[in-house]
Design a protein around this motif. Structure first.
Motif, PDB file in Angstrom:
ATOM      1  N   ALA A   1       0.829  -1.210   0.000  1.00 38.29           N
ATOM      2  CA  ALA A   1       0.000   0.000   0.000  1.00 38.29           C
ATOM      3  C   ALA A   1       0.860   1.256   0.000  1.00 38.29           C
ATOM      4  O   ALA A   1       0.529   2.256  -0.650  1.00 38.29           O
ATOM      5  N   ARG A   2       1.979   1.225   0.737  1.00 39.26           N
ATOM      6  CA  ARG A   2       2.885   2.376   0.750  1.00 39.26           C
ATOM      7  C   ARG A   2       3.371   2.683  -0.663  1.00 39.26           C
ATOM      8  O   ARG A   2       3.377   3.839  -1.104  1.00 39.26           O
ATOM      9  N   VAL A   3       3.813   1.640  -1.365  1.00 41.28           N
ATOM     10  CA  VAL A   3       4.334   1.834  -2.717  1.00 41.28           C
ATOM     11  C   VAL A   3       3.238   2.325  -3.655  1.00 41.28           C
ATOM     12  O   VAL A   3       3.446   3.238  -4.456  1.00 41.28           O
ATOM     13  N   LYS A   4       2.042   1.743  -3.575  1.00 38.36           N
ATOM     14  CA  LYS A   4       0.941   2.147  -4.445  1.00 38.36           C
ATOM     15  C   LYS A   4       0.560   3.605  -4.226  1.00 38.36           C
ATOM     16  O   LYS A   4       0.274   4.346  -5.184  1.00 38.36           O
ATOM     17  N   ASP A   5       0.519   4.045  -2.973  1.00 37.63           N
ATOM     18  CA  ASP A   5       0.188   5.441  -2.683  1.00 37.63           C
ATOM     19  C   ASP A   5       1.220   6.378  -3.301  1.00 37.63           C
ATOM     20  O   ASP A   5       0.866   7.421  -3.870  1.00 37.63           O
ATOM     21  N   LEU A   6       2.494   6.002  -3.198  1.00 33.61           N
ATOM     22  CA  LEU A   6       3.523   6.854  -3.782  1.00 33.61           C
ATOM     23  C   LEU A   6       3.506   6.811  -5.301  1.00 33.61           C
ATOM     24  O   LEU A   6       3.818   7.811  -5.956  1.00 33.61           O
ATOM     25  N   GLN A   7       3.136   5.691  -5.862  1.00 29.04           N
ATOM     26  CA  GLN A   7       2.999   5.636  -7.320  1.00 29.04           C
ATOM     27  C   GLN A   7       1.937   6.620  -7.797  1.00 29.04           C
ATOM     28  O   GLN A   7       2.100   7.263  -8.839  1.00 29.04           O
ATOM     29  N   GLN A   8       0.858   6.745  -7.065  1.00 25.89           N
ATOM     30  CA  GLN A   8      -0.193   7.695  -7.432  1.00 25.89           C
ATOM     31  C   GLN A   8       0.293   9.132  -7.314  1.00 25.89           C
ATOM     32  O   GLN A   8      -0.039   9.986  -8.141  1.00 25.89           O
ATOM     33  N   ASP A   9       1.096   9.398  -6.277  1.00 24.61           N
ATOM     34  CA  ASP A   9       1.550  10.764  -6.028  1.00 24.61           C
ATOM     35  C   ASP A   9       2.733  11.162  -6.896  1.00 24.61           C
ATOM     36  O   ASP A   9       2.894  12.343  -7.233  1.00 24.61           O
ATOM     37  N   LEU A  10       3.565  10.190  -7.253  1.00 24.88           N
ATOM     38  CA  LEU A  10       4.824  10.524  -7.902  1.00 24.88           C
ATOM     39  C   LEU A  10       4.903   9.938  -9.307  1.00 24.88           C
ATOM     40  O   LEU A  10       4.654  10.615 -10.282  1.00 24.88           O
ATOM     41  N   GLN A  11       5.256   8.679  -9.418  1.00 22.73           N
ATOM     42  CA  GLN A  11       5.393   8.014 -10.702  1.00 22.73           C
ATOM     43  C   GLN A  11       5.528   6.527 -10.437  1.00 22.73           C
ATOM     44  O   GLN A  11       5.709   6.107  -9.302  1.00 22.73           O
ATOM     45  N   PRO A  12       5.463   5.682 -11.473  1.00 21.27           N
ATOM     46  CA  PRO A  12       5.430   4.230 -11.241  1.00 21.27           C
ATOM     47  C   PRO A  12       6.711   3.630 -10.684  1.00 21.27           C
ATOM     48  O   PRO A  12       6.662   2.686  -9.904  1.00 21.27           O
ATOM     49  N   ASN A  13       7.891   4.139 -11.076  1.00 22.53           N
ATOM     50  CA  ASN A  13       9.145   3.443 -10.771  1.00 22.53           C
ATOM     51  C   ASN A  13       9.617   3.712  -9.347  1.00 22.53           C
ATOM     52  O   ASN A  13      10.365   4.667  -9.091  1.00 22.53           O
ATOM     53  N   ILE A  14       9.197   2.847  -8.427  1.00 23.47           N
ATOM     54  CA  ILE A  14       9.533   3.004  -7.013  1.00 23.47           C
ATOM     55  C   ILE A  14       9.971   1.655  -6.453  1.00 23.47           C
ATOM     56  O   ILE A  14       9.348   0.631  -6.707  1.00 23.47           O
ATOM     57  N   ILE A  15      11.063   1.670  -5.700  1.00 24.52           N
ATOM     58  CA  ILE A  15      11.535   0.490  -4.981  1.00 24.52           C
ATOM     59  C   ILE A  15      11.489   0.786  -3.496  1.00 24.52           C
ATOM     60  O   ILE A  15      11.853   1.880  -3.061  1.00 24.52           O
ATOM     61  N   LEU A  16      11.021  -0.189  -2.708  1.00 26.06           N
ATOM     62  CA  LEU A  16      11.049  -0.061  -1.252  1.00 26.06           C
ATOM     63  C   LEU A  16      11.764  -1.271  -0.677  1.00 26.06           C
ATOM     64  O   LEU A  16      11.347  -2.410  -0.885  1.00 26.06           O
ATOM     65  N   LEU A  17      12.838  -1.018   0.055  1.00 26.78           N
ATOM     66  CA  LEU A  17      13.477  -2.060   0.853  1.00 26.78           C
ATOM     67  C   LEU A  17      12.944  -1.940   2.276  1.00 26.78           C
ATOM     68  O   LEU A  17      13.042  -0.872   2.888  1.00 26.78           O
ATOM     69  N   ALA A  18      12.382  -3.018   2.802  1.00 25.26           N
ATOM     70  CA  ALA A  18      11.824  -3.021   4.153  1.00 25.26           C
ATOM     71  C   ALA A  18      12.530  -4.070   5.001  1.00 25.26           C
ATOM     72  O   ALA A  18      12.574  -5.240   4.622  1.00 25.26           O
ATOM     73  N   ASP A  19      13.089  -3.658   6.123  1.00 25.35           N
ATOM     74  CA  ASP A  19      13.647  -4.584   7.105  1.00 25.35           C
ATOM     75  C   ASP A  19      12.751  -4.503   8.340  1.00 25.35           C
ATOM     76  O   ASP A  19      12.845  -3.574   9.136  1.00 25.35           O
ATOM     77  N   GLU A  20      11.869  -5.472   8.466  1.00 23.32           N
ATOM     78  CA  GLU A  20      10.875  -5.436   9.531  1.00 23.32           C
ATOM     79  C   GLU A  20      11.482  -5.676  10.910  1.00 23.32           C
ATOM     80  O   GLU A  20      10.875  -5.311  11.916  1.00 23.32           O
ATOM     81  N   VAL A  21      12.652  -6.278  10.966  1.00 22.01           N
ATOM     82  CA  VAL A  21      13.278  -6.529  12.264  1.00 22.01           C
ATOM     83  C   VAL A  21      13.661  -5.221  12.942  1.00 22.01           C
ATOM     84  O   VAL A  21      13.417  -5.024  14.140  1.00 22.01           O
ATOM     85  N   ILE A  22      14.255  -4.308  12.185  1.00 22.76           N
ATOM     86  CA  ILE A  22      14.642  -3.019  12.761  1.00 22.76           C
ATOM     87  C   ILE A  22      13.626  -1.930  12.434  1.00 22.76           C
ATOM     88  O   ILE A  22      13.850  -0.760  12.723  1.00 22.76           O
ATOM     89  N   GLN A  23      12.497  -2.308  11.808  1.00 23.78           N
ATOM     90  CA  GLN A  23      11.387  -1.397  11.517  1.00 23.78           C
ATOM     91  C   GLN A  23      11.840  -0.178  10.713  1.00 23.78           C
ATOM     92  O   GLN A  23      11.494   0.960  11.009  1.00 23.78           O
ATOM     93  N   SER A  24      12.623  -0.472   9.695  1.00 27.46           N
ATOM     94  CA  SER A  24      13.186   0.608   8.902  1.00 27.46           C
ATOM     95  C   SER A  24      13.165   0.239   7.430  1.00 27.46           C
ATOM     96  O   SER A  24      13.250  -0.935   7.066  1.00 27.46           O
ATOM     97  N   GLY A  25      13.061   1.247   6.573  1.00 29.18           N
ATOM     98  CA  GLY A  25      13.023   0.998   5.141  1.00 29.18           C
ATOM     99  C   GLY A  25      13.684   2.108   4.349  1.00 29.18           C
ATOM    100  O   GLY A  25      14.073   3.149   4.900  1.00 29.18           O
ATOM    101  N   MET A  26      13.809   1.887   3.050  1.00 30.61           N
ATOM    102  CA  MET A  26      14.390   2.882   2.157  1.00 30.61           C
ATOM    103  C   MET A  26      13.655   2.866   0.835  1.00 30.61           C
ATOM    104  O   MET A  26      13.461   1.807   0.222  1.00 30.61           O
ATOM    105  N   TYR A  27      13.230   4.049   0.378  1.00 30.55           N
ATOM    106  CA  TYR A  27      12.641   4.207  -0.947  1.00 30.55           C
ATOM    107  C   TYR A  27      13.717   4.620  -1.945  1.00 30.55           C
ATOM    108  O   TYR A  27      14.611   5.409  -1.628  1.00 30.55           O
ATOM    109  N   PHE A  28      13.599   4.078  -3.143  1.00 32.88           N
ATOM    110  CA  PHE A  28      14.414   4.497  -4.291  1.00 32.88           C
ATOM    111  C   PHE A  28      13.441   4.894  -5.395  1.00 32.88           C
ATOM    112  O   PHE A  28      12.635   4.069  -5.841  1.00 32.88           O
TER     113      PHE A  28
END
Length: 289
Positions: A192-219
């Motif tokens: 859902a995070r990626v889809k929301d950003l696709q609507q706001d920005l553009q289609p080409n989005i990558i999200l790395l999610a590390d649920e253990v440390i509750q942290s992520g990175m968008y590209f």
């Protein structure tokens, strides 16, 4: 970014990915620190020092541990670390020292909700629009999609997708925008995070999610070639971490115009001992609308 986080596991991850991306594409970087008023860190927080992704970069790893357990570490030290690893770096800072690549935005010492418009106007004025580059935004919490209102109380923790869109429209087609994201909202799925950003920005989005440390990175890339190269490189790099292969809590989500692909980097199927490629699931935009 807040000094209470400096040197924790999320810092190791994001700075490692920052270095990898800049060196992969041979690009200079702008580190938009979004530095907020300093708070006291909890040095006994085991999750904060559960160092995982990025630990192969031993120099960076040791520097992060020193910063977290030491006193008065600053983002300017991070800037020097990036340069030591071959990354041409400029950064926003609370003090102006342009010779060192530190740029204060007007009279603003720390990022805050009240002055956010002036802050991003200052950022836009600093960035050279004619070159290819990596721009890294480092909010305390992450991105707020456009349909959510930024409240004054917690507005300093976020960057809005509208502000990201302004920067995205401004930079060259070969540039890359990276944004750090905390993953504490469990009612908000990664897809859902990626889809929301696709609507706001553009289609080409990558999200790395590390649920253990509750942290992520968008590209966020402006063209498909950069997206594909970066995605393949990240998959290759992340699957080198053998301790991740027994866990499905490190996830790489790729959003394009065709749909969303979710790669669980851990090996779920214990009966296939020699399995080294991540599990993946692809959904099309038509299926999920």
């Amino acid at each position: 970014m807040n000094n209470r986080f400096l040197g924790n596991a999320a810092c190791l991850t994001k700075y490692d990915l920052f270095i990898l991306t800049a060196n992969l594409f041979d690009l200079p970087v702008w580190y938009i620190t979004m530095l907020t008023e300093s708070e006291t860190r909890n040095k006994g927080d085991r999750n904060a020092t559960n160092y995982r992704i990025g630990s192969k970069n031993t120099r960076l790893h040791e520097a992060m541990k020193t910063m977290f357990y030491g006193d008065d570490a600053t983002t300017s030290e991070v800037c020097e670390l990036l340069r030591d690893q071959g990354v041409t770096t400029k950064m926003t800072a609370i003090r102006n020292n342009q010779k060192a690549g530190h740029y204060r935005i007007g009279y603003i010492t720390h990022f805050n909700h009240k002055e956010r418009a002036a802050y991003f106007e200052g950022v836009a004025a600093l960035i050279d629009k004619t070159i290819n580059q990596v721009i890294f935004l480092d909010p305390d919490t992450g991105i707020m999609p456009s349909f959510h209102k930024l409240g004054a109380g917690k507005g300093s923790s976020f960057v809005s997708s509208t502000e990201i869109k302004t920067l995205l429209d401004m930079v060259s087609d070969e540039s890359i925008i990276m944004i750090h994201q905390q993953l504490t909202n469990y009612q908000y799925s990664h897809e859902a995070r990626v889809k929301d950003l696709q609507q706001d920005l553009q289609p080409n989005i990558i999200l790395l999610a590390d649920e253990v440390i509750q942290s992520g990175m968008y590209f966020i890339t402006k063209n498909q070639t950069c997206h594909d190269l970066l995605l393949n490189y990240l998959l290759e790099h992340l699957t080198q971490y053998k301790f991740l292969k027994s866990s499905d809590r490190v996830i790489l989500i790729s959003g394009t115009a065709e749909g969303i692909t979710i790669n669980h980097l851990g090996v779920k199927n214990k009966t296939t001992a020699d399995k080294t490629t991540p599990d993946s699931v692809t959904t099309t935009n038509e299926t999920n609308e």
